[in-house]
Design a protein around this motif. Structure first.
Motif, PDB file in Angstrom:
ATOM      1  N   VAL A 126      -6.763 -15.430 -38.323  1.00 24.59           N
ATOM      2  CA  VAL A 126      -6.954 -14.219 -37.526  1.00 24.59           C
ATOM      3  C   VAL A 126      -7.663 -14.657 -36.241  1.00 24.59           C
ATOM      4  O   VAL A 126      -8.867 -14.889 -36.235  1.00 24.59           O
ATOM      5  N   PRO A 127      -6.907 -14.825 -35.136  1.00 24.64           N
ATOM      6  CA  PRO A 127      -7.530 -15.275 -33.890  1.00 24.64           C
ATOM      7  C   PRO A 127      -8.307 -14.155 -33.212  1.00 24.64           C
ATOM      8  O   PRO A 127      -8.070 -12.972 -33.471  1.00 24.64           O
ATOM      9  N   CYS A 128      -9.234 -14.522 -32.345  1.00 23.47           N
ATOM     10  CA  CYS A 128      -9.944 -13.524 -31.543  1.00 23.47           C
ATOM     11  C   CYS A 128     -10.476 -14.186 -30.282  1.00 23.47           C
ATOM     12  O   CYS A 128     -10.340 -15.400 -30.092  1.00 23.47           O
ATOM     13  N   CYS A 129     -11.062 -13.374 -29.400  1.00 21.85           N
ATOM     14  CA  CYS A 129     -11.730 -13.869 -28.184  1.00 21.85           C
ATOM     15  C   CYS A 129     -10.865 -14.888 -27.448  1.00 21.85           C
ATOM     16  O   CYS A 129     -11.285 -16.017 -27.192  1.00 21.85           O
ATOM     17  N   TYR A 130      -9.661 -14.466 -27.095  1.00 27.83           N
ATOM     18  CA  TYR A 130      -8.689 -15.358 -26.460  1.00 27.83           C
ATOM     19  C   TYR A 130      -9.212 -15.959 -25.154  1.00 27.83           C
ATOM     20  O   TYR A 130      -8.749 -17.006 -24.708  1.00 27.83           O
ATOM     21  N   HIS A 131     -10.178 -15.286 -24.531  1.00 30.92           N
ATOM     22  CA  HIS A 131     -10.694 -15.729 -23.226  1.00 30.92           C
ATOM     23  C   HIS A 131     -11.679 -16.893 -23.333  1.00 30.92           C
ATOM     24  O   HIS A 131     -12.016 -17.499 -22.322  1.00 30.92           O
ATOM     25  N   LEU A 132     -12.153 -17.211 -24.531  1.00 27.21           N
ATOM     26  CA  LEU A 132     -13.135 -18.297 -24.687  1.00 27.21           C
ATOM     27  C   LEU A 132     -12.399 -19.634 -24.784  1.00 27.21           C
ATOM     28  O   LEU A 132     -12.265 -20.230 -25.852  1.00 27.21           O
ATOM     29  N   ILE A 133     -11.913 -20.073 -23.636  1.00 33.79           N
ATOM     30  CA  ILE A 133     -11.144 -21.315 -23.547  1.00 33.79           C
ATOM     31  C   ILE A 133     -11.796 -22.235 -22.528  1.00 33.79           C
ATOM     32  O   ILE A 133     -12.637 -21.804 -21.733  1.00 33.79           O
ATOM     33  N   VAL A 134     -11.419 -23.510 -22.549  1.00 40.34           N
ATOM     34  CA  VAL A 134     -12.072 -24.482 -21.662  1.00 40.34           C
ATOM     35  C   VAL A 134     -11.506 -24.432 -20.244  1.00 40.34           C
ATOM     36  O   VAL A 134     -12.190 -24.804 -19.297  1.00 40.34           O
ATOM     37  N   ASP A 135     -10.262 -23.984 -20.095  1.00 45.33           N
ATOM     38  CA  ASP A 135      -9.628 -23.956 -18.775  1.00 45.33           C
ATOM     39  C   ASP A 135      -9.806 -22.595 -18.116  1.00 45.33           C
ATOM     40  O   ASP A 135      -9.897 -21.568 -18.798  1.00 45.33           O
ATOM     41  N   ALA A 136      -9.821 -22.567 -16.784  1.00 48.98           N
ATOM     42  CA  ALA A 136      -9.918 -21.302 -16.055  1.00 48.98           C
ATOM     43  C   ALA A 136      -8.660 -20.467 -16.271  1.00 48.98           C
ATOM     44  O   ALA A 136      -8.709 -19.235 -16.293  1.00 48.98           O
ATOM     45  N   GLN A 137      -7.511 -21.131 -16.431  1.00 51.35           N
ATOM     46  CA  GLN A 137      -6.236 -20.460 -16.680  1.00 51.35           C
ATOM     47  C   GLN A 137      -5.744 -20.810 -18.085  1.00 51.35           C
ATOM     48  O   GLN A 137      -5.913 -21.925 -18.554  1.00 51.35           O
ATOM     49  N   TYR A 138      -5.140 -19.837 -18.739  1.00 49.36           N
ATOM     50  CA  TYR A 138      -4.596 -20.049 -20.079  1.00 49.36           C
ATOM     51  C   TYR A 138      -3.436 -21.042 -20.032  1.00 49.36           C
ATOM     52  O   TYR A 138      -2.567 -20.949 -19.172  1.00 49.36           O
ATOM     53  N   HIS A 149     -10.379 -13.674 -17.251  1.00 52.31           N
ATOM     54  CA  HIS A 149     -10.574 -12.224 -17.117  1.00 52.31           C
ATOM     55  C   HIS A 149      -9.368 -11.466 -17.665  1.00 52.31           C
ATOM     56  O   HIS A 149      -9.531 -10.460 -18.379  1.00 52.31           O
ATOM     57  N   ASP A 150      -8.158 -11.922 -17.366  1.00 54.58           N
ATOM     58  CA  ASP A 150      -6.954 -11.277 -17.901  1.00 54.58           C
ATOM     59  C   ASP A 150      -6.967 -11.296 -19.426  1.00 54.58           C
ATOM     60  O   ASP A 150      -6.632 -10.302 -20.078  1.00 54.58           O
ATOM     61  N   LEU A 151      -7.342 -12.436 -20.003  1.00 53.09           N
ATOM     62  CA  LEU A 151      -7.316 -12.599 -21.458  1.00 53.09           C
ATOM     63  C   LEU A 151      -8.286 -11.659 -22.159  1.00 53.09           C
ATOM     64  O   LEU A 151      -8.044 -11.239 -23.296  1.00 53.09           O
ATOM     65  N   LYS A 152      -9.390 -11.306 -21.491  1.00 50.99           N
ATOM     66  CA  LYS A 152     -10.356 -10.378 -22.095  1.00 50.99           C
ATOM     67  C   LYS A 152      -9.729  -9.032 -22.418  1.00 50.99           C
ATOM     68  O   LYS A 152     -10.158  -8.336 -23.339  1.00 50.99           O
ATOM     69  N   LEU A 153      -8.717  -8.659 -21.648  1.00 54.93           N
ATOM     70  CA  LEU A 153      -8.067  -7.366 -21.864  1.00 54.93           C
ATOM     71  C   LEU A 153      -7.552  -7.243 -23.294  1.00 54.93           C
ATOM     72  O   LEU A 153      -7.595  -6.157 -23.883  1.00 54.93           O
ATOM     73  N   LEU A 189      -0.277  -7.445 -24.363  1.00 54.43           N
ATOM     74  CA  LEU A 189      -0.838  -8.752 -24.022  1.00 54.43           C
ATOM     75  C   LEU A 189      -1.287  -9.489 -25.278  1.00 54.43           C
ATOM     76  O   LEU A 189      -1.034 -10.692 -25.428  1.00 54.43           O
ATOM     77  N   GLU A 190      -1.936  -8.778 -26.200  1.00 54.98           N
ATOM     78  CA  GLU A 190      -2.360  -9.447 -27.441  1.00 54.98           C
ATOM     79  C   GLU A 190      -1.137  -9.943 -28.217  1.00 54.98           C
ATOM     80  O   GLU A 190      -1.143 -11.055 -28.757  1.00 54.98           O
ATOM     81  N   LEU A 191      -0.095  -9.120 -28.265  1.00 50.85           N
ATOM     82  CA  LEU A 191       1.109  -9.538 -28.986  1.00 50.85           C
ATOM     83  C   LEU A 191       1.751 -10.747 -28.312  1.00 50.85           C
ATOM     84  O   LEU A 191       2.241 -11.665 -28.983  1.00 50.85           O
ATOM     85  N   TRP A 192       1.755 -10.779 -26.974  1.00 44.71           N
ATOM     86  CA  TRP A 192       2.265 -11.945 -26.228  1.00 44.71           C
ATOM     87  C   TRP A 192       1.516 -13.203 -26.655  1.00 44.71           C
ATOM     88  O   TRP A 192       2.117 -14.255 -26.910  1.00 44.71           O
ATOM     89  N   LEU A 193       0.196 -13.111 -26.774  1.00 46.93           N
ATOM     90  CA  LEU A 193      -0.623 -14.271 -27.144  1.00 46.93           C
ATOM     91  C   LEU A 193      -0.403 -14.677 -28.596  1.00 46.93           C
ATOM     92  O   LEU A 193      -0.305 -15.874 -28.912  1.00 46.93           O
ATOM     93  N   VAL A 194      -0.301 -13.703 -29.483  1.00 46.04           N
ATOM     94  CA  VAL A 194      -0.061 -14.009 -30.899  1.00 46.04           C
ATOM     95  C   VAL A 194       1.322 -14.632 -31.084  1.00 46.04           C
ATOM     96  O   VAL A 194       1.491 -15.603 -31.824  1.00 46.04           O
ATOM     97  N   LEU A 195       2.313 -14.074 -30.383  1.00 44.28           N
ATOM     98  CA  LEU A 195       3.670 -14.616 -30.493  1.00 44.28           C
ATOM     99  C   LEU A 195       3.760 -16.018 -29.907  1.00 44.28           C
ATOM    100  O   LEU A 195       4.529 -16.856 -30.406  1.00 44.28           O
ATOM    101  N   ASP A 196       3.001 -16.300 -28.851  1.00 40.88           N
ATOM    102  CA  ASP A 196       2.950 -17.667 -28.316  1.00 40.88           C
ATOM    103  C   ASP A 196       2.492 -18.629 -29.407  1.00 40.88           C
ATOM    104  O   ASP A 196       3.050 -19.722 -29.567  1.00 40.88           O
TER     105      ASP A 196
END
Length: 375
Positions: free
Chosen positions: A223-235, A252-256, A359-366
């Protein structure tokens, strides 16, 4: 089981909607001094909405469609994909958990563990709990399914606390003190494992996916969460299909994707509104003193700040930005400006939040496509 073709179709549909409407969600509401879209019908609807109805619309997909369906037809045509994503597998029957085993686990956390456990497929593999904390998830699953669990956690004290609880209840749970972002941490992965992660934040679950693929882990339940907590400025997209898209996502976009509201008590809700008003009131003060209208963020502070005095917060904020203040600022004047700006921001966010789920579904499907791509 969802087929790879349907995963790809759902991803392409989400991507098309996010691209089509990106002007409505890929923005910073705090930085807007007026509605940022040239859409008279939308402006008329937003400005006519009573303040007390905004939170209810924001939390209800039915009300969102009722108010905005005609304006964002392409978005609401995604409904079949969004609903399909909510279809879960038949729940596994669980034994009632004795009260003594749940002591010290907050009610919401316990509900999440229970929901997670009910979706796990039958398995006889040893379990690995990723980013375990005190190992509440692993401890309850080891008891529930009568299987050993290895729990990896980077904070030594949490490992010690978790080990003590496992010993107390005679649970076959072993703790590994290591940072999962290091080679030592990833070395605990093995092919013959059921890997479990409940709320592994950003880079932590991305690392898990990449290492699990490299290791050939047999079962992976995340169960992923907090998609914005990444090392790069861009996903950095994981799957080949996502990498081919022209959709650049900032932190900032990922926080949405994680701004779905959980119903909070009246006190917390009031503090949240106060915080927005005060931050925007300070922004108005700063703009007057410096002539700079660009939004400049402030660091997070504890919620108790916002049950105090705005002047105290304003002085703290000015100190963060090394901004000299007049002897007696007109605090009330700026509070009124902050309240008006906050009302505008709430309406912009109401529209922006329509795109949380796509957006969350886009990230989960990725992530799902990345795993499918690697067999």
């Amino acid at each position: 089981m969802t087929s790879p073709a349907s995963l790809q179709q759902a991803f392409i549909a989400c991507n098309a909607v996010l691209q089509q409407y990106r002007q409505y969600w890929q923005l910073v509401p705090f930085a807007c001094q007026q509605l940022p879209w040239h859409n008279p019908a939308l402006a008329e609807k937003l400005l006519a909405l009573p303040e007390q109805e905004l939170a209810g619309i924001d939390q209800s997909s039915a009300l969102q469609q009722q108010h905005f369906g005609e304006l964002f037809n392409g978005l609401f045509q995604l409904e079949n994909y969004l609903n399909a994503a909510d279809n879960v597998l038949p729940a596994t029957e669980l034994k009632p958990v004795p009260f003594w085993l749940t002591n010290g686990i907050a009610g919401r956390k316990l509900q999440q563990i229970d929901a997670f456990a009910r979706q796990l497929p039958a398995s006889k593999l040893p379990m690995l709990e990723w980013c375990a904390g005190k190992g509440h998830l692993g401890r309850l699953l080891a008891w529930q399914f009568n299987r050993p669990v290895t729990s990896i956690e980077w904070q030594q004290q949490l490992c010690a606390d978790g080990s003590a609880l496992a010993s107390q209840f005679q649970i076959p749970q072993r703790f590994v003190h290591a940072d999962v972002l290091t080679v030592q941490g990833s070395s605990v992965l093995a092919p013959q494992q059921q890997v479990l992660a409940l709320h592994a934040c950003g880079q932590l679950h991305i690392q898990l996916l990449q290492h699990a693929v490299a290791t050939g882990s047999q079962q992976l339940n995340i169960v992923p969460c907090c998609y914005h907590l990444i090392v790069d400025a861009q996903y950095q997209p994981l799957s080949a299909l996502a990498q081919q898209q022209d959709l650049r996502l900032s932190q900032h976009d990922l926080k949405l994707a994680v701004q779905g509201q959980v119903t909070a008590g009246a006190r917390i809700e009031k503090l949240r509104h106060t915080e927005v008003q005060w931050r925007l009131a300070y922004q108005a003060l700063r703009a007057d003193l410096t002539g700079e209208t660009d939004y400049r963020p402030l660091s997070s502070v504890a919620k108790h700040w916002f049950s105090g005095d705005f002047a105290e917060f304003g002085r703290w904020a000015a100190e963060q930005h090394q901004l000299p203040l007049p002897a007696v600022p007109d605090w009330q004047h700026y509070l009124q400006q902050g309240a008006a700006h906050a009302a505008l921001v709430r309406r912009i966010e109401l529209v922006r939040h329509l795109y949380r789920r796509p957006l969350e579904l886009w990230l989960v499907l990725d992530r799902a496509l990345f795993l499918e791509q690697h067999g």
